[in-house]
Every structure is written in C-alpha cells, then in structure tokens.
Scaffold this active site. Structure first.
Site, PDB file in Angstrom:
ATOM      1  CE  LYS A   1     -36.634 -41.548 -23.661  1.00 15.40           C
ATOM      2  NZ  LYS A   1     -35.271 -41.284 -24.171  1.00 15.40           N
TER       3      LYS A   1
ATOM      4  NE  ARG B   1     -37.432 -45.874 -28.317  1.00 14.80           N
ATOM      5  CZ  ARG B   1     -37.030 -45.847 -27.044  1.00 14.80           C
ATOM      6  NH1 ARG B   1     -37.882 -46.038 -26.074  1.00 14.80           N
ATOM      7  NH2 ARG B   1     -35.774 -45.605 -26.768  1.00 14.80           N
TER       8      ARG B   1
ATOM      9  NE  ARG C   1     -28.119 -44.839 -20.549  1.00 17.91           N
ATOM     10  CZ  ARG C   1     -29.158 -44.524 -21.317  1.00 17.91           C
ATOM     11  NH1 ARG C   1     -30.192 -43.873 -20.835  1.00 17.91           N
ATOM     12  NH2 ARG C   1     -29.154 -44.875 -22.584  1.00 17.91           N
TER      13      ARG C   1
ATOM     14  NE  ARG D   1     -19.585 -48.062 -17.519  1.00 17.13           N
ATOM     15  CZ  ARG D   1     -19.489 -46.727 -17.368  1.00 17.13           C
ATOM     16  NH1 ARG D   1     -20.084 -45.926 -18.220  1.00 17.13           N
ATOM     17  NH2 ARG D   1     -18.789 -46.203 -16.378  1.00 17.13           N
TER      18      ARG D   1
ATOM     19  NE  ARG E   1     -29.983 -46.643 -27.710  1.00 16.62           N
ATOM     20  CZ  ARG E   1     -29.244 -46.420 -26.620  1.00 16.62           C
ATOM     21  NH1 ARG E   1     -28.009 -46.834 -26.563  1.00 16.62           N
ATOM     22  NH2 ARG E   1     -29.764 -45.797 -25.596  1.00 16.62           N
TER      23      ARG E   1
HETATM   24  P1  ADP Z   1     -33.142 -44.827 -24.160  1.00 16.02           P
HETATM   25  O1  ADP Z   1     -32.933 -44.709 -22.682  1.00 16.02           O
HETATM   26  O2  ADP Z   1     -31.848 -44.800 -24.900  1.00 16.02           O
HETATM   27  O3  ADP Z   1     -34.154 -43.889 -24.714  1.00 16.02           O
HETATM   28  P2  ADP Z   1     -34.781 -47.219 -23.724  1.00 16.02           P
HETATM   29  O4  ADP Z   1     -34.317 -47.841 -22.475  1.00 16.02           O
HETATM   30  O5  ADP Z   1     -36.045 -46.436 -23.674  1.00 16.02           O
HETATM   31  O6  ADP Z   1     -33.617 -46.321 -24.379  1.00 16.02           O
HETATM   32  O7  ADP Z   1     -34.914 -48.317 -24.849  1.00 16.02           O
HETATM   33  C1  ADP Z   1     -33.853 -49.202 -25.156  1.00 16.02           C
HETATM   34  C2  ADP Z   1     -34.240 -50.046 -26.363  1.00 16.02           C
HETATM   35  O8  ADP Z   1     -35.416 -50.796 -26.050  1.00 16.02           O
HETATM   36  C3  ADP Z   1     -34.581 -49.285 -27.623  1.00 16.02           C
HETATM   37  O9  ADP Z   1     -33.442 -48.946 -28.395  1.00 16.02           O
HETATM   38  C4  ADP Z   1     -35.489 -50.281 -28.338  1.00 16.02           C
HETATM   39  O10 ADP Z   1     -34.728 -51.324 -28.924  1.00 16.02           O
HETATM   40  C5  ADP Z   1     -36.264 -50.886 -27.179  1.00 16.02           C
HETATM   41  N1  ADP Z   1     -37.517 -50.155 -26.903  1.00 16.02           N
HETATM   42  C6  ADP Z   1     -37.840 -49.517 -25.745  1.00 16.02           C
HETATM   43  N2  ADP Z   1     -39.054 -48.956 -25.831  1.00 16.02           N
HETATM   44  C7  ADP Z   1     -39.510 -49.238 -27.085  1.00 16.02           C
HETATM   45  C8  ADP Z   1     -40.699 -48.927 -27.803  1.00 16.02           C
HETATM   46  N3  ADP Z   1     -41.672 -48.195 -27.239  1.00 16.02           N
HETATM   47  N4  ADP Z   1     -40.809 -49.379 -29.063  1.00 16.02           N
HETATM   48  C9  ADP Z   1     -39.848 -50.120 -29.637  1.00 16.02           C
HETATM   49  N5  ADP Z   1     -38.704 -50.443 -29.033  1.00 16.02           N
HETATM   50  C10 ADP Z   1     -38.529 -50.009 -27.765  1.00 16.02           C
HETATM   51  P1  ADP Z   2     -32.980 -41.526 -21.253  1.00 19.06           P
HETATM   52  O1  ADP Z   2     -33.887 -42.310 -20.350  1.00 19.06           O
HETATM   53  O2  ADP Z   2     -33.679 -40.406 -21.954  1.00 19.06           O
HETATM   54  O3  ADP Z   2     -32.214 -42.385 -22.208  1.00 19.06           O
HETATM   55  P2  ADP Z   2     -31.371 -41.117 -18.818  1.00 19.06           P
HETATM   56  O4  ADP Z   2     -32.335 -40.546 -17.851  1.00 19.06           O
HETATM   57  O5  ADP Z   2     -30.968 -42.529 -18.672  1.00 19.06           O
HETATM   58  O6  ADP Z   2     -31.875 -40.818 -20.328  1.00 19.06           O
HETATM   59  O7  ADP Z   2     -30.065 -40.178 -18.793  1.00 19.06           O
HETATM   60  C1  ADP Z   2     -28.897 -40.505 -19.553  1.00 19.06           C
HETATM   61  C2  ADP Z   2     -27.660 -40.259 -18.698  1.00 19.06           C
HETATM   62  O8  ADP Z   2     -27.482 -38.855 -18.508  1.00 19.06           O
HETATM   63  C3  ADP Z   2     -27.698 -40.868 -17.298  1.00 19.06           C
HETATM   64  O9  ADP Z   2     -26.400 -41.308 -16.969  1.00 19.06           O
HETATM   65  C4  ADP Z   2     -28.136 -39.711 -16.393  1.00 19.06           C
HETATM   66  O10 ADP Z   2     -27.575 -39.827 -15.086  1.00 19.06           O
HETATM   67  C5  ADP Z   2     -27.564 -38.504 -17.118  1.00 19.06           C
HETATM   68  N1  ADP Z   2     -28.450 -37.319 -17.071  1.00 19.06           N
HETATM   69  C6  ADP Z   2     -29.789 -37.273 -17.125  1.00 19.06           C
HETATM   70  N2  ADP Z   2     -30.253 -36.007 -17.092  1.00 19.06           N
HETATM   71  C7  ADP Z   2     -29.148 -35.201 -17.037  1.00 19.06           C
HETATM   72  C8  ADP Z   2     -28.959 -33.768 -16.985  1.00 19.06           C
HETATM   73  N3  ADP Z   2     -29.991 -32.926 -16.998  1.00 19.06           N
HETATM   74  N4  ADP Z   2     -27.677 -33.336 -16.927  1.00 19.06           N
HETATM   75  C9  ADP Z   2     -26.630 -34.184 -16.930  1.00 19.06           C
HETATM   76  N5  ADP Z   2     -26.752 -35.532 -16.977  1.00 19.06           N
HETATM   77  C10 ADP Z   2     -27.996 -36.046 -17.027  1.00 19.06           C
END
Ligand code: ADP
Ligand code: ADP
Ligand code: ZN
Length: 217
Positions: free
Chosen positions: A13, A88, A127, A160, A172
């Site tokens: 995302k 979410r 990541r 990280r 999660r």
């Molecule tokens: P990911 O990249 O793994 O989808 P995010 O960076 O979006 O994770 O979110 C990391 C953490 O921040 C979540 O596990 C949650 O604790 C919190 N968080 C982010 N967005 C929301 C939301 N819309 N509602 C509740 N918690 C959130």
């Molecule tokens: P989210 O926001 O949904 O948690 P991220 O965009 O942070 O996910 O992506 C998670 C990890 O996977 C990052 O390290 C990113 O560089 C990598 N990544 C994202 N999209 C792809 C893809 N299509 N193929 C391989 N690796 C990816």
C-alpha cells in the site's frame, strides 16, 4: 480524485500510494506514518499509540478518525488524496463517509491489493526505510541502486519498524482478518472496490492500478 488503498500489512500500500501520489498529484495520507511521526515527536497521542502499534493491535478509531479529519481539512488535500492504511474498521469507514459527505466530496475508488500470506510475511520482515527521507526499501525486492545509499536523498542511515517483528506480524494479520477484511465486502457492496494482483512486481502492480482507474473514468 480520492482513493483508498486497501490490503493486509506488507501488501504494498505505502509503495503504491507514494507512486500514485506523484503520478496524479494527490496527497498521500498514511495513518501509520502519521502515528509513527507523532510517536517520534513524543506527543501524548503518539506515545499512547506506539505501545499499541508495537504489539500489532489497532489504535482506537477515535484517535485515527480525529487525525484524518484534521488532515483532510488542510488546503493541500482539496485536489484529492490517497488514503493508505485508513479506514481499517467499519467504524472508520462510516466516519470517513460522513466526512466526505459533509464536504460534498466523493470516494472515486477503493483499490484492494491481493497478496498471499507467505509473501506478506516475506515482504514485512525484509522491509526497511531511509532514516532521513522515509523512502521504502526491501532486502531482496527493492534494494538501493548504490549499496547502502538512499536513491532519493543519498543518506546512508536506514531503519526498520519496531512492529515488523515475527510476533507483532501474527497479531497484525489477525487484526487485519478480524477488523479490516470486512471492508472488502463493504466496498464491494457499494460498487467502489477494484481488486489488483499485488503479487506482481512493483512496476506491474502500478500499471495494473492505472488500468483499473482508467476503466472507472
Ligand atoms: P502496514 O504497513 O503494516 O499496513 P501501517 O503503517 O499502516 O502498517 O500501520 C502500522 C500500525 O499503526 C498498525 O498496526 C496500527 O497499530 C496503527 N494504525 C495505522 N493505521 C491505523 C488505523 N487506520 N486504525 C487503527 N490503527 C492504525
Ligand atoms: P504496506 O504499506 O502495505 O504495509 P509496503 O509498501 O511497505 O506495504 O511494502 C512492504 C515491503 O514490500 C516493502 O519493503 C516494499 O519495498 C516491498 N514491496 C512492495 N511492493 C512490492 C512488490 N510488488 N513486490 C515486491 N516487493 C514489494
Ligand atoms: Zn533517503
């Protein structure tokens, strides 16, 4: 254009929201990034949120809805935004709907990124990001062009996330299943859901997203 990127942790995302925001001149609104920034700044909300985030649980609807409501009031959001990580829960989706209605704005599409469980775990544990500009990287899938130097800002410091650990990932994923996956059905029923295969390369996923957006308009 106002968009939502929906998908489990690690689906891509943030990566896609960032690219989309550049291509379409939209503001990227990541509640995860906003909460991490608040935690780093040491605000009361940030410190409270960090304890919850590190465990892999969701922060309360009240807190995130307030953050988003305040943010979309800002003038830079007038032309459109991409929500990444929000809503979410069904409660958050209802709150968003009300906010948009009050502003006489609409949601153009909800883009769902579909990725298998094993691939998600692999993406999360590999990541990392530039400590200076936040550019996202991956140990295997997205390495900086020059070893250990950020492509964007040249920094050599990376970090990280504290919640990208095996234990927090399990929590999660369960939180996603329990609280967030119902949104797929919700937006399907509203006719706004557009699903994309998130297993492809970053560039191919970006292309496929453009494809579904083109069909819409
Ligand atoms: P990911 O990249 O793994 O989808 P995010 O960076 O979006 O994770 O979110 C990391 C953490 O921040 C979540 O596990 C949650 O604790 C919190 N968080 C982010 N967005 C929301 C939301 N819309 N509602 C509740 N918690 C959130
Ligand atoms: P989210 O926001 O949904 O948690 P991220 O965009 O942070 O996910 O992506 C998670 C990890 O996977 C990052 O390290 C990113 O560089 C990598 N990544 C994202 N999209 C792809 C893809 N299509 N193929 C391989 N690796 C990816
Ligand atoms: Zn950088």
């Amino acid at each position: 254009m106002n968009l939502i990127l929906l998908g489990p942790p690690g689906a891509g995302k943030g990566t896609q929201a960032k690219e989309l925001s550049v291509r379409h001149k939209l503001v990227q609104l990541s509640t995860g990034d906003m909460l991490r920034a608040a935690a780093k700044a040491g605000t009361k909300v940030g410190i409270e949120a960090k304890a919850v985030m590190d465990k892999g649980e969701l922060v309360s609807d009240e807190i995130v809805v307030k953050i988003i409501a305040e943010r979309i009031e800002q003038p830079d959001c007038a032309e459109g935004f991409i929500l990444d990580g929000f809503p979410r829960t069904l409660n958050q989706a209802a709150a968003l709907e009300k906010m948009l209605k009050d502003k006489k704005r609409k949601l153009n599409a909800v883009i769902e990124l579909k990725v298998d469980y094993n691939r998600l775990v692999e993406r999360i544990v590999g990541r990392y990001a530039c400590a200076k500009c936040g550019e996202g990287y991956h140990d295997r899938f997205k390495r900086p062009k020059a070893r250990k130097v950020c492509d964007i800002c040249g920094s050599t410091e990376f970090s990280r996330r504290d919640d990208d650990t095996a234990e927090a990932v399990t929590t999660r994923m369960l939180a996603y299943y329990r609280d967030t996956s119902p949104l797929i059905g919700y937006y399907f029923a509203k006719g706004t859901l557009r699903s994309v295969d998130g297993m492809e390369t970053i560039d191919k996923v970006a292309k496929d997203i453009e494809g579904v957006l083109a069909v819409r308009s």
